[in-house]
Design a protein around this motif. Structure first.
Motif, PDB file in Angstrom:
ATOM      1  N   LYS A 205       0.824  -1.191   0.000  1.00  0.00           N
ATOM      2  CA  LYS A 205       0.000   0.000   0.000  1.00  0.00           C
ATOM      3  C   LYS A 205       0.863   1.247   0.000  1.00  0.00           C
ATOM      4  CE  LYS A 205      -4.219  -1.750   2.150  1.00  0.00           C
ATOM      5  NZ  LYS A 205      -5.188  -1.563   3.254  1.00  0.00           N
ATOM      6  N   LYS A 206       0.406   2.271  -0.693  1.00  0.00           N
ATOM      7  CA  LYS A 206       1.129   3.534  -0.754  1.00  0.00           C
ATOM      8  C   LYS A 206       1.148   4.197   0.619  1.00  0.00           C
ATOM      9  CE  LYS A 206       1.726   3.583  -5.308  1.00  0.00           C
ATOM     10  NZ  LYS A 206       3.058   3.576  -5.945  1.00  0.00           N
ATOM     11  N   LEU A 207       2.249   4.896   0.903  1.00  0.00           N
ATOM     12  CA  LEU A 207       2.382   5.601   2.173  1.00  0.00           C
ATOM     13  C   LEU A 207       1.649   6.937   2.122  1.00  0.00           C
ATOM     14  CD1 LEU A 207       3.703   5.900   5.011  1.00  0.00           C
ATOM     15  CD2 LEU A 207       5.635   7.006   3.840  1.00  0.00           C
ATOM     16  N   ILE A 208       0.842   7.208   3.135  1.00  0.00           N
ATOM     17  CA  ILE A 208       0.205   8.512   3.295  1.00  0.00           C
ATOM     18  C   ILE A 208       0.885   9.239   4.446  1.00  0.00           C
ATOM     19  CG2 ILE A 208      -1.908   9.783   3.834  1.00  0.00           C
ATOM     20  CD1 ILE A 208      -3.529   7.529   2.694  1.00  0.00           C
ATOM     21  N   SER A 209       1.395  10.419   4.162  1.00  0.00           N
ATOM     22  CA  SER A 209       1.953  11.277   5.205  1.00  0.00           C
ATOM     23  C   SER A 209       0.866  12.223   5.690  1.00  0.00           C
ATOM     24  CB  SER A 209       3.124  12.095   4.666  1.00  0.00           C
ATOM     25  OG  SER A 209       4.194  11.279   4.268  1.00  0.00           O
ATOM     26  N   VAL A 210       0.775  12.372   7.002  1.00  0.00           N
ATOM     27  CA  VAL A 210      -0.157  13.329   7.592  1.00  0.00           C
ATOM     28  C   VAL A 210       0.676  14.477   8.166  1.00  0.00           C
ATOM     29  CG1 VAL A 210      -1.934  13.741   9.329  1.00  0.00           C
ATOM     30  CG2 VAL A 210      -1.829  11.536   8.138  1.00  0.00           C
ATOM     31  N   ALA A 211       0.530  15.655   7.581  1.00  0.00           N
ATOM     32  CA  ALA A 211       1.277  16.833   8.024  1.00  0.00           C
ATOM     33  C   ALA A 211       0.440  17.605   9.032  1.00  0.00           C
ATOM     34  CB  ALA A 211       1.629  17.721   6.835  1.00  0.00           C
ATOM     35  N   MET A 212       0.906  17.641  10.278  1.00  0.00           N
ATOM     36  CA  MET A 212       0.163  18.322  11.343  1.00  0.00           C
ATOM     37  C   MET A 212       1.004  19.452  11.926  1.00  0.00           C
ATOM     38  SD  MET A 212      -1.221  16.867  15.029  1.00  0.00           S
ATOM     39  CE  MET A 212      -2.664  16.028  14.400  1.00  0.00           C
ATOM     40  N   CYS A 213       0.352  20.570  12.205  1.00  0.00           N
ATOM     41  CA  CYS A 213       1.001  21.692  12.875  1.00  0.00           C
ATOM     42  C   CYS A 213       0.328  21.905  14.228  1.00  0.00           C
ATOM     43  CB  CYS A 213       0.881  22.960  12.043  1.00  0.00           C
ATOM     44  SG  CYS A 213       1.800  22.864  10.506  1.00  0.00           S
TER      45      CYS A 213
END
Length: 321
Positions: A3-11
Motif C-alpha cells: 500500500k502507498k504511504l500517506i503522510s499526515v502533516a500536522m502543525c
C-alpha cells in the motif's frame, strides 16, 4: 502490492486541550500505512509533552520543534516539506477525523491531484451538529476549476489530501498568500484536476468565540458600523490583491484566467478611489459560472456587482443597507 504511504502533516501550537482526540482519530484510521509529521510552533502548554508521549509509543509519529515561531502557513510548509509519503494529508490539531477518511480518499483520488471533503461542525465541547462547513450555503467544486479559487475557497486545509507530485508546484508557499489551502487548491486545479467525496470526513471544531466574531454584529453606533465595514472591505481587497498577484505568476495559466486577474487587479488596486468598473463587471459576468462556482446560483450576480464596486460606492450605499 504494498500500500502507498500517506503522510499526515500536522502543525501544533498550544493545542493540548484537544490534541489527543485528533491524534487518536488519525492513529485509528482503517488505512494503516501512514506516517504523522508534527511541527510545533513554540507551544507553552502541554502540547509538546503529549506529542513526545505519542511519538515514543508510535514509531510512525515524527516530531519536530521549531526554533522560532513561523506562523501557521510557514509551519505547514515545513511540515509538508518533511513528508515522504506518496500522498500528503493536512491535519489541524483540534479536529477529529472519521476512521475511514484516508481509506476513502486513497480509493477516490484516482487521476486527480487533490481530493477533499466538506467538514461537519462541532463545538468546543465536541458536540457534533448537523451542519456542514461549506454546504448547503455553498458548493464544492471539482475538475480543472482554478477560476473558482480566484476570490473564494471551499477547500479547507484540514480536509484535503494531495499527491506528492504536486509538491514541486506548491513549495515554497508564497510569503504573502492569505492561506495555504487556497494556494494548494488553486495550484492543483491549474496543473491538474481536483475532486471531492460526497461524505464529509472531518469533524471541524468551531469555538464559541469564532461564532461570535463571525455572526454577531455588535456595532456601538452607525459610525462604528460604517468603519467596521470599511475596514473589512479594504482588508478583503488587499487579500485579493495579494492572492491574485501570486496566482498571476503561474506560467501555465490560460488567457481567460489571466484576463480576469489583470482586470481585477487594476480595479482592486484603486479600490478606495474608484466607483464602478464596467470592464470588471463585464468580464466577471461573462465567467460568473466558473469564477463564482462555489456560490449558489442566485448569489453569483450579487458577487459580480459587489466586486465591481469600489469603496466610494460602498460609502454612498452604506446608509441604504
Amino acid at each position: 502490492m504494498d500500500k502507498k504511504l500517506i503522510s499526515v502533516a500536522m502543525c501544533t501550537y498550544n493545542g493540548g486541550k484537544y490534541l489527543k482526540e485528533q491524534l487518536n482519530s488519525i492513529i485509528n484510521q482503517t488505512y494503516k500505512n501512514i506516517e504523522i509529521i508534527i511541527c510545533d510552533d513554540g507551544s507553552s502548554d502541554n502540547t509538546i509533552e503529549i506529542i513526545k508521549e505519542y511519538s515514543k509509543k508510535y514509531s510512525f509519529i515524527k516530531f519536530f520543534q521549531n526554533e522560532k515561531n513561523l506562523g501557521f502557513v510557514k509551519n505547514f510548509e515545513k511540515s509538508i516539506s518533511l513528508c515522504s509519503g506518496d500522498y500528503i494529508a493536512l491535519a489541524d490539531q483540534d479536529d477529529i477525523w472519521k476512521e475511514k477518511k484516508l481509506e476513502l480518499f486513497i480509493n477516490e483520488i484516482k487521476e486527480n491531484l487533490l481530493i477533499y471533503s466538506d467538514a461537519i461542525i462541532m463545538d468546543g465541547d465536541g458536540t457534533i451538529s448537523n451542519k456542514e462547513l461549506i454546504r448547503p450555503k455553498g458548493n464544492l467544486v471539482k475538475g480543472k476549476c482554478n477560476k473558482a479559487f480566484l476570490f473564494t475557497n471551499c477547500v479547507s486545509g484540514n480536509t484535503l489530501m494531495f499527491k506528492k507530485e504536486l509538491l514541486e508546484n506548491i513549495l515554497p508557499i508564497p510569503e504573502t498568500i492569505t492561506y495555504h489551502d487556497i494556494w494548494i487548491a488553486f495550484v492543483a486545479s491549474t496543473y491538474g484536476t481536483i475532486t471531492f467525496t460526497e461524505e464529509a470526513m472531518t469533524y471541524y471544531r468551531r469555538y464559541s468565540e469564532q461564532i461570535t466574531s463571525t455572526r454577531e454584529k455588535n456595532y456601538k453606533s452607525l459610525r462604528d458600523r460604517f468603519n467596521t465595514k470599511k475596514a473589512s472591505n479594504i482588508k478583503s481587497a488587499k487579500d485579493a490583491i495579494n492572492n491574485l498577484t501570486i496566482f498571476k505568476k503561474i506560467s501555465i495559466l490560460d488567457n481567460e484566467t489571466k484576463l480576469i486577474i489583470d482586470i481585477s487587479l487594476k480595479h482592486l488596486k484603486n479600490f478606495s478611489n474608484s466607483y464602478f468598473s464596467n470592464n470588471l463587471y463585464r468580464v466577471l459576468k461573462k465567467y460568473k459560472d466558473e469564477v463564482f462556482e462555489i456560490k449558489k446560483d442566485k448569489k453569483r450576480i450579487k458577487y459580480v456587482r459587489r466586486l465591481s464596486y469600489g469603496l466610494k460606492m460602498h460609502k454612498l450605499t452604506f446608509f441604504a443597507i
